[in-house]
Design a protein around this motif. Sequence first.
Motif, PDB file in Angstrom:
ATOM      1  N   PHE A   1       0.868  -1.168   0.000  1.00 15.52           N
ATOM      2  CA  PHE A   1       0.000   0.000   0.000  1.00 15.52           C
ATOM      3  C   PHE A   1       0.908   1.221   0.000  1.00 15.52           C
ATOM      4  O   PHE A   1       1.798   1.332   0.835  1.00 15.52           O
ATOM      5  CB  PHE A   1      -0.876  -0.020   1.242  1.00 15.52           C
ATOM      6  CG  PHE A   1      -1.630   1.259   1.464  1.00 15.52           C
ATOM      7  CD1 PHE A   1      -2.587   1.671   0.560  1.00 15.52           C
ATOM      8  CD2 PHE A   1      -1.384   2.043   2.570  1.00 15.52           C
ATOM      9  CE1 PHE A   1      -3.280   2.842   0.756  1.00 15.52           C
ATOM     10  CE2 PHE A   1      -2.075   3.221   2.775  1.00 15.52           C
ATOM     11  CZ  PHE A   1      -3.027   3.616   1.863  1.00 15.52           C
TER      12      PHE A   1
ATOM     13  N   ARG B   1       1.415   5.387   0.009  1.00 22.68           N
ATOM     14  CA  ARG B   1       0.701   6.648   0.203  1.00 22.68           C
ATOM     15  C   ARG B   1       1.629   7.846   0.037  1.00 22.68           C
ATOM     16  O   ARG B   1       2.835   7.688  -0.096  1.00 22.68           O
ATOM     17  CB  ARG B   1      -0.002   6.704   1.545  1.00 22.68           C
ATOM     18  CG  ARG B   1       0.869   6.317   2.723  1.00 22.68           C
ATOM     19  CD  ARG B   1       0.049   6.439   3.986  1.00 22.68           C
ATOM     20  NE  ARG B   1       0.866   6.983   5.047  1.00 22.68           N
ATOM     21  CZ  ARG B   1       0.478   7.932   5.865  1.00 22.68           C
ATOM     22  NH1 ARG B   1      -0.697   8.473   5.733  1.00 22.68           N
ATOM     23  NH2 ARG B   1       1.273   8.352   6.803  1.00 22.68           N
TER      24      ARG B   1
ATOM     25  N   ALA C   1       1.446   9.186 -11.840  1.00 28.18           N
ATOM     26  CA  ALA C   1       0.298   8.304 -12.023  1.00 28.18           C
ATOM     27  C   ALA C   1       0.817   6.873 -12.007  1.00 28.18           C
ATOM     28  O   ALA C   1       1.975   6.639 -11.647  1.00 28.18           O
ATOM     29  CB  ALA C   1      -0.433   8.619 -13.309  1.00 28.18           C
TER      30      ALA C   1
ATOM     31  N   ARG D   1      -5.828  10.372  -5.018  1.00 32.85           N
ATOM     32  CA  ARG D   1      -5.850  10.748  -3.609  1.00 32.85           C
ATOM     33  C   ARG D   1      -4.524  10.470  -2.902  1.00 32.85           C
ATOM     34  O   ARG D   1      -4.472  10.347  -1.691  1.00 32.85           O
ATOM     35  CB  ARG D   1      -6.968   9.996  -2.896  1.00 32.85           C
ATOM     36  CG  ARG D   1      -8.321  10.324  -3.460  1.00 32.85           C
ATOM     37  CD  ARG D   1      -9.405   9.633  -2.672  1.00 32.85           C
ATOM     38  NE  ARG D   1     -10.634   9.620  -3.424  1.00 32.85           N
ATOM     39  CZ  ARG D   1     -10.928   8.726  -4.351  1.00 32.85           C
ATOM     40  NH1 ARG D   1     -10.084   7.747  -4.607  1.00 32.85           N
ATOM     41  NH2 ARG D   1     -12.043   8.779  -5.012  1.00 32.85           N
TER      42      ARG D   1
ATOM     43  N   MET E   1      -2.764   7.810  -2.922  1.00 38.12           N
ATOM     44  CA  MET E   1      -2.424   6.450  -2.513  1.00 38.12           C
ATOM     45  C   MET E   1      -2.689   5.440  -3.603  1.00 38.12           C
ATOM     46  O   MET E   1      -3.509   5.672  -4.493  1.00 38.12           O
ATOM     47  CB  MET E   1      -3.154   6.084  -1.244  1.00 38.12           C
ATOM     48  CG  MET E   1      -4.600   6.442  -1.237  1.00 38.12           C
ATOM     49  SD  MET E   1      -5.160   6.288   0.464  1.00 38.12           S
ATOM     50  CE  MET E   1      -6.089   7.768   0.631  1.00 38.12           C
TER      51      MET E   1
ATOM     52  N   GLN F   1       5.499   6.656   1.101  1.00 36.99           N
ATOM     53  CA  GLN F   1       5.722   5.529   1.998  1.00 36.99           C
ATOM     54  C   GLN F   1       4.912   4.333   1.550  1.00 36.99           C
ATOM     55  O   GLN F   1       3.816   4.488   1.040  1.00 36.99           O
ATOM     56  CB  GLN F   1       5.304   5.917   3.420  1.00 36.99           C
ATOM     57  CG  GLN F   1       6.180   7.024   3.940  1.00 36.99           C
ATOM     58  CD  GLN F   1       5.636   7.605   5.229  1.00 36.99           C
ATOM     59  OE1 GLN F   1       4.716   7.072   5.813  1.00 36.99           O
ATOM     60  NE2 GLN F   1       6.238   8.687   5.661  1.00 36.99           N
TER      61      GLN F   1
ATOM     62  N   GLU G   1       3.721   0.149   2.592  1.00 35.57           N
ATOM     63  CA  GLU G   1       3.667  -0.879   3.613  1.00 35.57           C
ATOM     64  C   GLU G   1       2.867  -2.065   3.107  1.00 35.57           C
ATOM     65  O   GLU G   1       2.143  -1.967   2.121  1.00 35.57           O
ATOM     66  CB  GLU G   1       3.041  -0.327   4.877  1.00 35.57           C
ATOM     67  CG  GLU G   1       1.613   0.099   4.693  1.00 35.57           C
ATOM     68  CD  GLU G   1       0.998   0.511   6.010  1.00 35.57           C
ATOM     69  OE1 GLU G   1       0.319  -0.331   6.584  1.00 35.57           O
ATOM     70  OE2 GLU G   1       1.228   1.644   6.435  1.00 35.57           O
ATOM     71  N   HIS G   2       2.984  -3.152   3.828  1.00 35.36           N
ATOM     72  CA  HIS G   2       2.355  -4.389   3.384  1.00 35.36           C
ATOM     73  C   HIS G   2       0.867  -4.375   3.691  1.00 35.36           C
ATOM     74  O   HIS G   2       0.446  -3.878   4.712  1.00 35.36           O
ATOM     75  CB  HIS G   2       3.002  -5.570   4.110  1.00 35.36           C
ATOM     76  CG  HIS G   2       2.618  -6.886   3.512  1.00 35.36           C
ATOM     77  ND1 HIS G   2       3.039  -8.068   4.001  1.00 35.36           N
ATOM     78  CD2 HIS G   2       1.837  -7.182   2.450  1.00 35.36           C
ATOM     79  CE1 HIS G   2       2.550  -9.050   3.270  1.00 35.36           C
ATOM     80  NE2 HIS G   2       1.819  -8.541   2.324  1.00 35.36           N
ATOM     81  N   VAL G   3       0.106  -4.914   2.784  1.00 37.92           N
ATOM     82  CA  VAL G   3      -1.318  -5.067   3.044  1.00 37.92           C
ATOM     83  C   VAL G   3      -1.554  -6.545   3.275  1.00 37.92           C
ATOM     84  O   VAL G   3      -1.452  -7.352   2.365  1.00 37.92           O
ATOM     85  CB  VAL G   3      -2.132  -4.614   1.822  1.00 37.92           C
ATOM     86  CG1 VAL G   3      -3.601  -4.658   2.138  1.00 37.92           C
ATOM     87  CG2 VAL G   3      -1.712  -3.239   1.412  1.00 37.92           C
ATOM     88  N   LEU G   4      -1.855  -6.913   4.498  1.00 43.22           N
ATOM     89  CA  LEU G   4      -1.952  -8.335   4.815  1.00 43.22           C
ATOM     90  C   LEU G   4      -3.295  -8.917   4.403  1.00 43.22           C
ATOM     91  O   LEU G   4      -3.424 -10.086   4.126  1.00 43.22           O
ATOM     92  CB  LEU G   4      -1.772  -8.543   6.313  1.00 43.22           C
ATOM     93  CG  LEU G   4      -0.347  -8.345   6.795  1.00 43.22           C
ATOM     94  CD1 LEU G   4      -0.319  -8.240   8.290  1.00 43.22           C
ATOM     95  CD2 LEU G   4       0.516  -9.484   6.323  1.00 43.22           C
ATOM     96  N   TRP G   5      -4.270  -8.066   4.370  1.00 42.72           N
ATOM     97  CA  TRP G   5      -5.632  -8.574   4.210  1.00 42.72           C
ATOM     98  C   TRP G   5      -6.116  -8.364   2.799  1.00 42.72           C
ATOM     99  O   TRP G   5      -7.271  -8.173   2.529  1.00 42.72           O
ATOM    100  CB  TRP G   5      -6.534  -7.887   5.206  1.00 42.72           C
ATOM    101  CG  TRP G   5      -6.065  -6.509   5.461  1.00 42.72           C
ATOM    102  CD1 TRP G   5      -5.122  -6.142   6.360  1.00 42.72           C
ATOM    103  CD2 TRP G   5      -6.437  -5.324   4.770  1.00 42.72           C
ATOM    104  NE1 TRP G   5      -4.909  -4.798   6.270  1.00 42.72           N
ATOM    105  CE2 TRP G   5      -5.692  -4.278   5.320  1.00 42.72           C
ATOM    106  CE3 TRP G   5      -7.340  -5.050   3.752  1.00 42.72           C
ATOM    107  CZ2 TRP G   5      -5.818  -2.979   4.875  1.00 42.72           C
ATOM    108  CZ3 TRP G   5      -7.450  -3.749   3.323  1.00 42.72           C
ATOM    109  CH2 TRP G   5      -6.698  -2.735   3.884  1.00 42.72           C
TER     110      TRP G   5
ATOM    111  N   VAL H   1     -11.020  -7.108  -3.301  1.00 40.55           N
ATOM    112  CA  VAL H   1     -10.573  -5.750  -3.039  1.00 40.55           C
ATOM    113  C   VAL H   1     -10.075  -5.098  -4.320  1.00 40.55           C
ATOM    114  O   VAL H   1     -10.357  -3.948  -4.595  1.00 40.55           O
ATOM    115  CB  VAL H   1      -9.481  -5.739  -1.972  1.00 40.55           C
ATOM    116  CG1 VAL H   1      -9.034  -4.315  -1.722  1.00 40.55           C
ATOM    117  CG2 VAL H   1     -10.017  -6.349  -0.705  1.00 40.55           C
TER     118      VAL H   1
ATOM    119  N   HIS I   1     -12.965  -4.023  -6.084  1.00 43.45           N
ATOM    120  CA  HIS I   1     -13.563  -2.874  -5.421  1.00 43.45           C
ATOM    121  C   HIS I   1     -12.816  -1.593  -5.781  1.00 43.45           C
ATOM    122  O   HIS I   1     -13.417  -0.592  -6.133  1.00 43.45           O
ATOM    123  CB  HIS I   1     -13.515  -3.096  -3.912  1.00 43.45           C
ATOM    124  CG  HIS I   1     -14.120  -1.984  -3.137  1.00 43.45           C
ATOM    125  ND1 HIS I   1     -15.466  -1.890  -2.930  1.00 43.45           N
ATOM    126  CD2 HIS I   1     -13.571  -0.908  -2.558  1.00 43.45           C
ATOM    127  CE1 HIS I   1     -15.708  -0.799  -2.250  1.00 43.45           C
ATOM    128  NE2 HIS I   1     -14.588  -0.177  -1.998  1.00 43.45           N
TER     129      HIS I   1
END
Lengths: 1285, 111
Positions: free
Chosen positions: B22, B24, B31, B60, B62, B93, B95-99, B104, B107
């Motif tokens: 992820f 941000r 882009a 936005r 992210m 920055q 970071e890991h998205v575990l879920w 998603v 989505h």
Amino acid sequence: MAALLRSARWLLRAGAAPRLPLSLRLLAGGASRLHAAPFLPAARAGPVAGGLLSQARLYAIAVEKKNYLQEEPSSHRKNASQFDWALMRLDNSVRRTGRIPKTLLQKVFDNTCHSGSPGGNQALLLLRSCGSLLPELQLSERTEFAHRIWDKLQKLGTVYDVSHYNALLKVYLQNEYKFSPTDFLAKMEEANIQPNRVTYQRLIAAYCNVGDIEGASKILGFMKTKDLPITEAVFSALVTGHARAGDIENAENILTVMREAGIEPGPDTYLALLNAYAEKGDIDHVKQTLEKVKKSDLYLMDRDLLQIIFSFSKAGYSQYVPEILEKITYERRYIPDAMNLILLLVTEKLEDTAFQILLACPVSREDNLNDFGSFFLRHCVTMNTPAEKLQDYCKQLKESQMHTSPLQFTLHCALQANKTDLAKALMKALKEEGFPVRTHYFWPLLAGHQKEKNVQGIIEVLKAMNEVGVNPDQETYINYVFPSFDSVRSVRGVLQENGCLPENNVFSQAEFRSEAVTGNLSYVLSFLESNTLPFSFASLRGSLILGFRRSMDINLWSKITELLYKDGRYCQEPPGPTEAVGYFLYNLIDSMSDSEVQAKEERLRQYFHQLKEMNVKIPENIYRGIRNLLDSYHVPELIKDVNMLVDREKIDSRKTTQLTSSVLESTLEKLKAENQPIGDVLKQLILVLCSEENMQKALELKAKYESDMVVGGYAALINLCCRHDNAEDALNLKQEFDRLDPSAVLDTSKYVGLVKVLGKHGKLQDAINILKEMKEKDVLIKDATVLSFFHILNGAALRGETETVKQLHKAIMTLGLAKPSTALSSPLVTLYLEKDDLSAALEVTIDCYEKYKVLPRIHDVLCKLIEKGETDLIQKAMNFVSQEQGEMTMLYDLFFAFLQTGNYKEAKKIIETPGIRARSSRLQWFCDRCISSNQVETLEKLVELTQKLFECDRDQLYYSLLKLYNAYSIFLKAHKQNIVLNNETYGSLIKLLLEKDSFLQAMQVKDVAETHIKGFTLNDAANSLLIITQVRRDYLKEALKTLKTALDLEQTPSRIAVTRLIQACALKGDVESIQEIQKMVNGLEDSIGLSNMVFINNIALAQIKNNNIDVAIENIENMLTSGNETVKPQYFGLTYLFRKVIEEQLEPAVEKISIMAERLANQFAVYKPVTDLFLQLLDSGKVDDARALLQASTLKSLLELIPELIEKEEAYTSIMKSYVLDKDAASAKALYENLTARNIKLNDLFLKRYAVLLKNAGEPVPFTEPPESFEFYAKQLKESRGNPL
Amino acid sequence: MAASAVRGAMALRTSASRPVAFVRKIPWTAASSELREHFAQFGHIRKCIIPFDKETGFHRGMGWIQFSSEEELQNALQQENHIIDGVKSEGTQCEHVLWWSQPVWIHILFL
């Protein structure tokens, strides 16, 4: 008048002055009382004419001074808190930036209006904000704003007093608003408000600002009649007044007059004079006066100088600005003032001067961390500063290293403000500077036009893109251009007319895509047929997949696929159509969910068959991928249909290692002819045929060589027949298989496949026999097997095969192949639900309860009953549930059913039944359900309706809710739509994110929560978690702040959180923080479960880290020997300290600590430290050091020194370990005997070690050696000890 | 009704966690292709998404990046700040998205 003034001194002394100018006469009159007037020279808050800059500092004070609580009735607490909030927002802004953005003021104003009847203080606050604190607004706009506020609040019932009128006056002055003071006074009189000294003072200033001495004198007259004291502010105003009347001489003379009246001119007076000179462009006098001030004991601040700069610039003498700039000291705290002035100058269209000041600002340029000047650029964009000027500013900012990317930033502002021309110019500049200009830079402009469906605007932007040399991409067309038109079809023509249809095929692709995603496959087909542009298949794939999924016209699916496969325009390039179409099929199926594939099974089958007819082929490796997908979706029946498409020829050429069926077949025949054994080859051939899904051939082969078949061949064949839905052959093969080897067992999935196919073809008894065999042969039943059972039953239920469902279910239950469960029984009910036979469905559900104690699909049954309004049956169901499972369960069932069917009113009634309590497992169940079927609204209703539910763990509810849903995307969605979640939701979300270690996201949510919710707080658990995360990320300061916040909220943070923080501080050598924490948690140690030793250990460690070893040791010694110990010596555990010191290899500290421990033992008989240290040394493998610690180096002296030590399990275990390491059997023996003599029960680890030592030394073991391994006993011992800190 | 009952009952397709980062504080000038270009140094990028707000035309700040392997993801996570498009002021920055899961992606795609 000048002549008269010259003689003023004399006249004053004379006491009578009939010919004195009016103002001076009045002054003279008042002067006698001036000495007594209680005015403070330090209070320079008075409004100087044009006093534009010095408000910031005084702002908050001014508000505080006005004691608003007095005038508010105490019951208006809501108002008071509203006021606090508004004040905080505005005050924060002023403190940080020296100004208030218009949007913020507007927001606070709107909020205040919404709050009902705004109090007097809120009104005051708002009015006072409308002056120089709004540098970004034109003077006239500011006054308009003030009037708007004044009128609106008055309408809302705010009662104004003199302070409001004064505030309004001040705003007039600051905004140089022209008004009639007499009218103003009349207005006050009308409202029955008495003007006070401040009112008069400001009215004088108002007259003076326009140079109207006559008017000012009139007011002075009033003041005199009312015996009001004349302050420096009045004199300063008169300086301005005379100067503006063109009479600089008299302005100067005011100072003399002041002195004579006994008032020494202060900085404000000088400032007024300086401004007067500046307005005349008289640099010499300005400089002289500044010198004079410098020599006096007065002091002008930077903000005063800034004001002089403003006066020069505004009067058109900006050439003198540099000379004043030189004199500015630029203390950091004046930067907000400087920024304020810069903005004001830009507003006044004096941006060049503004820029000069900006460049002179002392910002650190080396670190390059912060861009400075963004506020200036942004405001220039707002004020429509010409593009050429802006480009020049950007260039200079960049060259002076104040800003890393000024052009990009300015462009951003221009885009946000939708200023097409400026944006265009800036993009050209970017391009010239060698920066890329990207397609998405134009999107904000397009988005602006799109909202208004402004086709002309869109065209202009497209032309601009062309000019800058940027080609619109697909997204540009699809997301921004097409929606501006009524239909996609009309776009092409319009663009063509305007000459902005690109020559490449992007536009066509975009058209294609936008049609495809709506499922318009006939367009897709005709497009592909008529298209003449080169398209890569890959570029179409995503659109096609979406289109396919949205259309159910299988014929079109096939036609399109065939076209792509065969037509030379699409995928003839390497790797060729086989690969491309294969990959497309894989992606198509991958993009669908399992239920979607299940629902479309028949259509997909048709599709594959049509492809087969069309001779479309796919590579084998891709086929295998599709096979795995279908398997995981529980539709293995489709596998054979896909298999038909596999390209056999390709396999031959590529996979030389794998023998093909034809080669194997000839080998087989050869062997047979030679009368050699063929079993192996036959099996291999069968397997290959199975993998090729060639059932016919495989069966023929089996018939031909039946006598040579082996078990493995049969198993594969049986499975193949099952996949091909061939029950007859599958059953025959199974019988042959049994005859071949009655004891042979198939694997579970093959049994399940048989049950499925037999059941499907009505061979119920055979299916049941298979189930029986599974039981008899004790086939492994996994969770997946039970799931397959469910799918078999459910499939049959959906097909309405009542007997199959009933009998198979019964067999599975009676045989005990699976435990009764709601899921497995649900198909029994599904049978009737599908037929809408609700009475039977309810009957079966009840029957299941009686037989298996489960109530399958009761929820669905209830929902349908409610939908159909079957009150009698509902009653029956409720009676049953209530009788069997209690009233509470019944209420919940009903509640959920009402929720599900959208009967929220009824649901609300139920959940508000008196006495109903929260049942978390039920609530959780319903949450899960809503989430899996994506029923956001139902879920939200659930949360809403359970608000008042007794004992409802809201946190848990939100938490589980968020956990199951994609929490973060909910948040993003809510945030995007400006939906403010409540405190607990944010809290749960943050906790959830922290648990997942998504720290940054958690912090982002926290930021948002804090801006939206005043006084946002996290609960105990979340704060503790936050502390732990912050510590882990090494954000110790923040962690400390979090702890403080938690404690301020009277929360109890977890022990682990506090301990971690303390330990982290210790390792940083941060003694102060540890002591601060100690102070903070003082009195809470017990509820947190924090031992004082945590502090002692960590403070010492921190001191040691700071190289204050001696201090640390001294403290510890003092604590242990002073006689008034807070911790008893036997509990004085320093293990943590020792371990850390050893681990961190702080050698000098280890040494000194050793000495201390010895000393404490020898001289003070405090043995705990030496024991702990000894054990720590042993544990870290420093056997020698441990020995050295106990100088005598023998067990005997150790025991003499610390007699009680030997009885400690940790001690003797460790000592034995050290003997084992030394292979010292003799000492071990002595230890063992000593211990057994004391009747101490020895642990297994000890005995094991001793036994092994003896055995290795060739000595007999006098007891039975413990049979397990070292690790086993070590683990056992550790577990039995619990988990010491 | 039947399909949802099946899913509700037990057959929620388990979605394995994927190596997704992820990201941000992405500068507005970048882009997805710029993001892709930057993160390509850490490994092969399978998907890269920066959702744009169609109302404003800006993203936005992210985005999400799916790598081919966990190892590549870890490479990217090792780096504290990512300077994308030369913007230093606030390092991007990640970071890991575990879920992370398939739904998603979908989505986000239609956000």
